[in-house]
Design a protein around this motif. Sequence first.
Motif, PDB file in Angstrom:
ATOM      1  N   UNK A 173     -73.689 -32.552   8.514  1.00 54.02           N
ATOM      2  CA  UNK A 173     -74.123 -32.595   9.953  1.00 54.02           C
ATOM      3  C   UNK A 173     -75.127 -33.705  10.184  1.00 54.02           C
ATOM      4  N   UNK A 174     -75.906 -33.582   9.349  1.00 53.04           N
ATOM      5  CA  UNK A 174     -77.244 -34.617   9.755  1.00 53.04           C
ATOM      6  C   UNK A 174     -76.700 -35.881   9.583  1.00 53.04           C
ATOM      7  N   UNK A 175     -75.821 -36.258   8.550  1.00 54.51           N
ATOM      8  CA  UNK A 175     -75.531 -37.759   8.655  1.00 54.51           C
ATOM      9  C   UNK A 175     -74.593 -38.070   9.918  1.00 54.51           C
ATOM     10  N   UNK A 176     -73.765 -37.035  10.172  1.00 58.11           N
ATOM     11  CA  UNK A 176     -72.751 -37.471  11.435  1.00 58.11           C
ATOM     12  C   UNK A 176     -73.659 -37.648  12.332  1.00 58.11           C
ATOM     13  N   UNK A 177     -74.585 -36.888  12.609  1.00 64.44           N
ATOM     14  CA  UNK A 177     -75.406 -36.903  13.987  1.00 64.44           C
ATOM     15  C   UNK A 177     -76.311 -38.213  14.044  1.00 64.44           C
ATOM     16  N   UNK A 178     -76.901 -38.550  12.753  1.00 58.21           N
ATOM     17  CA  UNK A 178     -77.430 -39.759  12.530  1.00 58.21           C
ATOM     18  C   UNK A 178     -76.562 -41.143  12.855  1.00 58.21           C
ATOM     19  N   UNK A 179     -75.134 -41.133  12.368  1.00 59.88           N
ATOM     20  CA  UNK A 179     -74.265 -41.986  12.960  1.00 59.88           C
ATOM     21  C   UNK A 179     -73.995 -42.074  14.446  1.00 59.88           C
ATOM     22  N   UNK A 180     -74.210 -41.052  15.038  1.00 54.67           N
ATOM     23  CA  UNK A 180     -73.826 -40.984  16.573  1.00 54.67           C
ATOM     24  C   UNK A 180     -75.199 -41.546  17.135  1.00 54.67           C
ATOM     25  N   UNK A 181     -76.440 -41.321  16.473  1.00 59.38           N
ATOM     26  CA  UNK A 181     -77.628 -41.979  17.118  1.00 59.38           C
ATOM     27  C   UNK A 181     -77.514 -43.233  16.961  1.00 59.38           C
ATOM     28  N   UNK A 182     -77.445 -43.734  15.962  1.00 54.57           N
ATOM     29  CA  UNK A 182     -77.324 -45.264  15.733  1.00 54.57           C
ATOM     30  C   UNK A 182     -76.277 -45.935  16.533  1.00 54.57           C
ATOM     31  N   UNK A 183     -75.190 -45.362  16.445  1.00 58.47           N
ATOM     32  CA  UNK A 183     -74.043 -45.947  17.405  1.00 58.47           C
ATOM     33  C   UNK A 183     -74.438 -46.031  18.889  1.00 58.47           C
ATOM     34  N   UNK A 184     -75.212 -44.859  19.346  1.00 59.24           N
ATOM     35  CA  UNK A 184     -75.654 -44.721  20.635  1.00 59.24           C
ATOM     36  C   UNK A 184     -76.839 -45.836  20.772  1.00 59.24           C
ATOM     37  N   UNK A 185     -77.642 -46.093  20.058  1.00 63.51           N
ATOM     38  CA  UNK A 185     -78.746 -46.987  20.028  1.00 63.51           C
ATOM     39  C   UNK A 185     -77.872 -48.643  20.184  1.00 63.51           C
ATOM     40  N   UNK A 186     -76.867 -48.947  19.415  1.00 63.93           N
ATOM     41  CA  UNK A 186     -76.174 -49.967  19.469  1.00 63.93           C
ATOM     42  C   UNK A 186     -75.566 -50.255  20.779  1.00 63.93           C
ATOM     43  N   UNK A 187     -74.808 -49.318  21.393  1.00 59.77           N
ATOM     44  CA  UNK A 187     -74.393 -49.346  22.803  1.00 59.77           C
ATOM     45  C   UNK A 187     -75.411 -49.617  23.685  1.00 59.77           C
ATOM     46  N   UNK A 188     -76.499 -48.882  23.799  1.00 58.70           N
ATOM     47  CA  UNK A 188     -77.514 -49.307  24.635  1.00 58.70           C
ATOM     48  C   UNK A 188     -78.324 -50.559  24.534  1.00 58.70           C
TER      49      UNK A 188
END
Length: 206
Positions: A173-188
Amino acid sequence: EPGPVQLDGATALAFSRTRADSDYDRAARQQQVVLALMRRWLDPLYNASGYLAALCLAGVLAMVLTGIAGRLLNFHVPGTDSYAGYCMAACGFLALAHTLKRGEHIRVTLILEHLGAKAQRALELAALAVATLLAALFAYYSIRLAFQSWQFNDISTGNDATPLWIPQLAMAAGTLILLIAILDELVLEWTGHRVRAKSDVALHHE
């Protein structure tokens, strides 16, 4: 009026479809609505992950205190050392995304600070793209490990005899949420809406 404005679904849809000036302006409004929806769902996800990490940290304390009390009062609770380790690992993984979004990860900006604005943005995008790829691999193998542990019924070799997929779920779960957070930063960063969080404590290597 300037400042945040809350819209219901129908108003947001009308706002995003309005063509007052040009197609470019309409696309910009649609982008604003999409980003607002992202923030509405993603920010609570990162906060929930951080709260779970704090709860796991409290679990480490509880296990340590239980072990100390057992030695002093002559009782034994099996597996306290193992459970403390599970909680510590879960705390570390679940806190990753929350820490990233709060700007608490260590950043080495020696090269960035000597570049122009365009070069800085290009390097940020490249770094976030590589980070997204690495985080995706990390999440994939973490999830696969937890699934295989469940599939083969792997059991801890300690006296707690815990099925290993249970503590491994926190890592997945932690690594999956980290992936979402980094992808979020990339989109922003790509859309020009990224705001770099500033830590309250000087943790960055400048």
